[in-house]
Each structure stands twice: as structure tokens, then as C-alpha cells.
Scaffold this active site. Sequence first.
Site, PDB file in Angstrom:
ATOM      1  CE  LYS A  16     -60.045 -33.220 -50.649  1.00 28.72           C
ATOM      2  NZ  LYS A  16     -60.279 -34.663 -50.812  1.00 28.72           N
TER       3      LYS A  16
ATOM      4  CE1 TYR B  44     -56.160 -11.144 -77.630  1.00 30.35           C
ATOM      5  CE2 TYR B  44     -57.045 -11.775 -75.489  1.00 30.35           C
ATOM      6  CZ  TYR B  44     -56.105 -11.103 -76.248  1.00 30.35           C
ATOM      7  OH  TYR B  44     -55.111 -10.400 -75.625  1.00 30.35           O
TER       8      TYR B  44
END
Length: 399
Positions: free
Chosen positions: A55, A290
Site C-alpha cells: 500500500k 529561519y
Amino acid sequence: MPPTSTEGPRASRFPTAADAGRVGAVLTVDLAAIVANWRLLRDRSAPAECAAVVKADAYGLGVEQVAPALAEAGCRVFFVATLDEGVALRWVLEQWRQGAVEPDTASPAPPAIFVLGGLPPGSETELPRHGLIPVLNSLGDLETWSLLAQLLGMRLPAALHVDTGMSRLGLPADELDRLANDPDRLEGVNLALVMSHLACADEPAHELNQRQLEAFTAARARLPATPASLANSAGIFLGAAFHFQLVRPGVALYGVAPIAGEPNPMQGVVRLDARILQVREIDTGGTVGYGATHRARGRERIATVSVGYADGYLRSLSGRASAVIGGYRVPLVGRVSMDLTTFDVTGVPEELARPGATLQLLGPEHPVDALAEEAGTIGYEILTSLGARYARAYLPADR
Ligand SMILES: *Cc1c(COP(=O)(O)O)cnc(C)c1O
């Protein structure tokens, strides 16, 4: 990224190894390691049959490459989550079947594909059309499937999922009672498998494992005799009592440790090498990234690589992860940004840590479980987050 190949319906989804120079990082998937892992799980589970759970695009690694390699190794049962995944997998396995044999010899039988998510309302007829077997999760699912079988005038195969403690999918106890008391509900349905799913298999000492085993055994006894399946990757390591006739490993195939905190018997499968774009020196007090969350405490050399959270290199790794270059382990400093991440390479010889060189973010020296630990998550999430911008290189299964 321009498509470089027109083979197959989805071949242009990811950059390929040929694009390595144009992308920020190369993801290498070792198909031989996946096959070796499947064989190890198969041998541990024998005489039970060993399926493969593919999956979520084979846990992010590429079902188009992974499924044929496993089929070639002898895997004949696959599990996916959704109808669309099943349709795509059927196409892939048909290509494999047509290419698997010399002309004039018989093709291998089509492998079985089970769809865990049950019946998609309104699209039920697509399952038989693509040779997919639904996992029925409720009496409602069963009724729909039985009616469709009668309508089509044929018997339709199905798996039946009984809930033994996950409270997620599968027949709850009262629905199992109603079915046991009225087996006619199975009219037209060929029960191919009765299954359940373990909640705590990766914690072998957890009491729920034994309780689920008992509940599953009791549920089986109330249904027509049918092959049964309970174990995922970790469940295989709980012992033969958990194997029944079919085991359903997923994550261990892809190299993740089945039992957290125990030595990992699986071979590593993925490697992620990120290209250094720039290296700079900063002085004491200089800040990185940042939020200026990293401040240099001396003279430092900072390498910027072309990978960020847009690539599934999770932002929660900020200030916590490490990578490896030429045998040196280097810490991630500052925040992970969208396309860029910064590492402190102060201790690494300059001729190694230079623009164009690569840093191993995942691989033999920094396995998936280690990165998952740094991110505060599990290997499953690291793998299924692996980004679409990486160039993908597949090491063949038969090399
Ligand atoms: C995903 C899944 C598996 C595979 O689990 P792993 O822990 O990856 O081995 C098996 N069975 C079901 C029902 C699943 O949803």
C-alpha cells in the site's frame, strides 16, 4: 522536471537516475534487499504463506518496481489500501506476467490482490473487473458483495476482517454474532481469507497480543473453515501461533526494524544522498537559517544541501538530525526549510565537504529508524514521506 521516459502510465512521476545531476538528492532503492527481506520473513513464517503489503506506493518506494521484484521472487499475494492502488498494481503485475516468460510457455498465474479498505461505494463492480479481492469490513460490505455476486450470477471472492482490538476496521463483535447465527449471509461469496490486525505487535510483552490471538481464534471457530491471517511484520516475530496460513508484512520488507529497540534482522533498503550547494564559514555569533535558531559558538563551516521539508525531510528534524559525509557524522544546525537544510561540517576536511559533494541523509550509516528517532516519528512515516523531487535509482533484484 521534464519527463525523461514515456514507458508505462506513470513513468514520468519521479525523476530517474539519469536526472541525478539536475536534482538535489538521489534516492537509491535496493530491490535485492527487499527480496532478501521477503525471503527472510517467508522462511520465518513457513509453512504459512508470506504475502507483501505494498500500500501507499510500496511504503513510498515505488510499487511499479517493488511488486515485480517480489513476484519474481515467488510472492503470490499482495495487499493494498485502496481500489485505485489495486487497479495500478494489477496493471503492474500483468506487465510482469507478460514479460516473465519465454514465448510459447505458460505465464505464471495472476497473483492475488487484496484491497484492505473494503468496498468503495458505487465502484464495487470495478473489483471483479480488475481481479481484485475486497477485504469486507462490515456486515454492510458483506451484504453488498453477496448481492453483487447474485446479480452477476457468479461467486465472488472476499476476505473478511474481524476486529479483535484495533477498533478501526473489521466486523465488531455484535456483527460477528449476527453472521455466525446466519451463515446464509455469505451466499455467493467465496471466503478466501479471515483476517484481523494486531495493535501492539511491536511490543512483544504487551498483553493485548495474547488477547487478540484468543479473540481471533474464537472468531474463526464461528465461521466456515477458511485460511486465516493475523500477523503484520512485527507479528511474525511473536511466534508461530500468530502465523496461521498467511502473514502480511509491510514495513520490514523495506528495511525498518520490526520490533522497536531490538536488533534489526532486516537489510537496509534505502539510501538518500543530498548534494551540497554551498559551503560557507561563519564567525562566533553568526546565525543560521529561519528564526536564527543556531548561533555559532566559534568559527564554523556550514554546508547547505538541496533537500527540505517539501521533500519529506521533516521540519521536526530541525536542530536534531545528523548526516554522514566521508565517514564523519555531522549535525543538522538551524531549521529545515522548504528546499534547503544546513549541516555543521566544521570537523570535516575541506576537500570532502565541498559544493557538489553529497551527504548521506539515509543509508547504511544512518538507517531509517535512526532518522525517525531524530524526527520524533516512526520509520513508516519517514518512508511514506520521501519526496517526489528526488531522482530515484533502483538497484536491480538480480544483480
Ligand atoms: C499496513 C498493514 C499491514 C502491514 O503492517 P506492517 O506493520 O507494515 O508490517 C498488515 N495488515 C494490515 C491490515 C495493514 O493495514
